[in-house]
Design a protein around this motif. Structure first.
Motif, PDB file in Angstrom:
ATOM      1  N   THR A 191       0.835  -1.237   0.116  1.00  0.00           N
ATOM      2  CA  THR A 191      -0.036   0.064   0.128  1.00  0.00           C
ATOM      3  C   THR A 191       0.955   1.245   0.094  1.00  0.00           C
ATOM      4  OG1 THR A 191      -1.767  -0.993   1.259  1.00  0.00           O
ATOM      5  CG2 THR A 191      -1.888   1.440   1.095  1.00  0.00           C
ATOM      6  N   SER A 237      -5.451  -4.544   1.460  1.00  0.00           N
ATOM      7  CA  SER A 237      -5.356  -5.027   0.096  1.00  0.00           C
ATOM      8  C   SER A 237      -6.409  -4.634  -0.715  1.00  0.00           C
ATOM      9  CB  SER A 237      -4.929  -6.233  -0.081  1.00  0.00           C
ATOM     10  OG  SER A 237      -5.743  -7.403   0.229  1.00  0.00           O
ATOM     11  N   CYS A 294      -6.838  -0.299  -0.585  1.00  0.00           N
ATOM     12  CA  CYS A 294      -6.143   0.623  -1.111  1.00  0.00           C
ATOM     13  C   CYS A 294      -6.616   1.220  -2.380  1.00  0.00           C
ATOM     14  CB  CYS A 294      -4.879  -0.470  -1.613  1.00  0.00           C
ATOM     15  SG  CYS A 294      -3.482   0.575  -2.434  1.00  0.00           S
TER      16      CYS A 294
END
Lengths: 324, 324
Positions: free
Chosen positions: B244, B272, B275
DNA sequence: CTGTTAGCGCTTTCAT
DNA sequence: ATGAAAGCGCTAACAG
């Protein structure tokens, strides 16, 4: 391998072994060393059930959380643990998963002398009564009407200040995304108060009072709001995860943050720094909250008749790019 | 309030009270109900030190983690706990903060009969020997040379496949951001293997082998790399937090993801998905890992002489926008 | 199916 | 400063 084995092995009475193992000071230094040597040689470890059957204290506190997957708690737990070390206490973390049965089990664990007391982090209100006969303190999600020991921030004031800040940077049509848990309701009350004070009419269509800390939900709600053509230029989210979802939805929808929409989150979680647009947020002083909770519980175990303490910790608005 | 008080109160022997409290089946249903009524009336709770002094089992397992602030562990812990409930076990979570002294305390807690066994999640290697005399299992961060019970994925293979995927989508100059812990080293080994297989020369300037799970570090390293004018078109990050940071740095530097640079992360953490560009990542089957760890430990406490089991769980590459 | 009894390992008087 | 002995609350073995 028990205290009698050690006793026979080094030819010293069990009572003296016990005194050494407990660091009592009425032991001759030479004797202490002799005992320690034997203990080390045999690898003896005090049997805790035996000790706790006699001794009053386990030197253990439990911490009860819904689930450790909420990163908000990690720092509170850490600061509690830091204090615990200073006082020769140890901490065990228990997850309730919001099950009343589990809360009951934890209360019984204290009654059963598995630990000396418990810190309830943001507990379910219905569960609190289970702990009335054991030393405990509530940290977070407290109500004005609670009569037990508590540590918390003033959530209504925090919500009020967050929204006042939004208004101060030019927002007039402010979305509120919150939860129907205690602090969420308090924050929403602060939101309404700030609107009223600024002479802004409350618009029910901008209030989402039933959202939880769910990224996808935050994203979805803002996407839907834009699709519905509802005008808004500010968002007050009751936590940073919702705020992140909102911001990503805004960007995906072609809005600029903060130029078109200003966003404030809550809790100052790592997410608020990792977001594409760093998020203005309300920081709860987690370290101080944890330390205070430990201290109150520690005192409580020493003096179970002490009056309940209700500590309110000051919060702080952290200004980042999402509003300025 | 103890078992004798209850005994006198309802005129039944302590042994029978004990049988009822432990759900033994050799008790007359009428007697059971009579005892339960008295227990409820008096609010009696079994004293655990007393019970554990006699009985062998505490029905408690400890789980040891570095710190609960790593969101990777939450789901493993949850699945362990789910299994525990099925077997009438309870879980307490202990944080090591990487301190050997604390690992020692947890090992002694088992020896002292505070709990029946312990699951070590990604433990420090030096600490493992402390547990040699107690039931334990290591989950995560294992080495090929470990001789104890272990549950883990094949990190080298996972790293290899992640980088092979990057190469497959067109990356040639691939940055590797990892940690100098066991699994980080294994993943980097996989990275090198994939490069070699594709005939790509290893470029030392693209390897950052000493980074931890720190967002700011990930951001900084990629910013510096761009400033240094080093060309790259892919990034393999050993965890999603670094990934990230890397992606946000790329965007801030005017690069497009995945068009200019493709990024793969690791662990499939919530980050994840949150982001700005959803991240392709390697998912470790945390639920299965936790369940397996519980099961192995449970068996171990039943049969302490059983051979050590080394379970390797299959991982999975989750493809998202950051690479395609 | 229920009761009696002994003893788990430790700490704490009470002696000395 | 150290030892002897009692007993914390419970469960297991045995008896009936």
């Amino acid at each position: 391998m028990n205290i009698n084995d050690v006793s026979k092995h080094i030819g010293v009475s069990p009572a003296t072994i016990s005194r050494v193992m407990n660091n009592y000071d009425n032991v001759n230094p030479a004797m202490r060393e002799r005992v320690m040597a034997g203990v080390r040689e045999l690898g003896y470890v005090t049997n805790l059930p035996g000790r706790n059957l006699r001794a009053v204290s386990t030197k253990i506190f439990l911490i009860c959380v819904h689930s450790i997957d909420n990163p908000f708690y990690a720092e509170i737990v850490r600061s509690i643990e830091q204090e615990a070390i200073k006082h020769d206490y140890n901490i065990m973390i228990c997850e309730s998963y919001l099950s009343l049965k589990r809360y009951r089990y934890f209360a019984d664990s204290i009654k059963a002398k598995r630990a000396d007391g418990i810190i309830l982090l943001s507990p379910r209100e219905e569960a609190i009564e289970y702990f009335k006969d054991v030393p405990f303190v509530v940290c977070g999600e407290t109500g004005e009407d609670y009569t037990c020991d508590t540590v918390d921030i003033d959530s209504e004031k925090a919500g009020y200040e967050a929204v006042k800040h939004l208004i101060g940077v030019g927002a007039r049509k402010i979305v509120c995304m919150g939860g129907n848990y205690k602090s969420g309701i308090q924050r929403i009350r602060g939101y309404k108060k700030a609107l009223a004070e600024a002479g802004i009419a409350f618009n029910e269509r901008l209030l989402f009072g039933e959202l939880f800390n769910d990224y996808e939900e935050g994203y979805k709600k803002i996407t839907e709001l834009m699709a519905a053509g509802e005008a808004f230029d500010g968002i007050f989210a009751c936590n940073d995860i919702l705020a992140t979802g909102a911001i990503n939805a805004l960007i995906a929808g072609g809005k600029r943050v903060p130029d078109d929409v200003r966003v404030v989150g809550f809790d100052d979680l790592i997410f608020s720094r990792m977001c594409a647009v760093p998020i203005t947020t309300v920081r709860q002083p987690r370290k101080e909250m944890g330390e205070t909770a430990f201290e109150i519980l520690f005192e409580k175990t020493k003096n179970r008749d002490a009056d309940a303490r209700r500590v309110v910790i000051g919060h702080e608005l952290i200004i980042r790019k999402s509003t300025v």
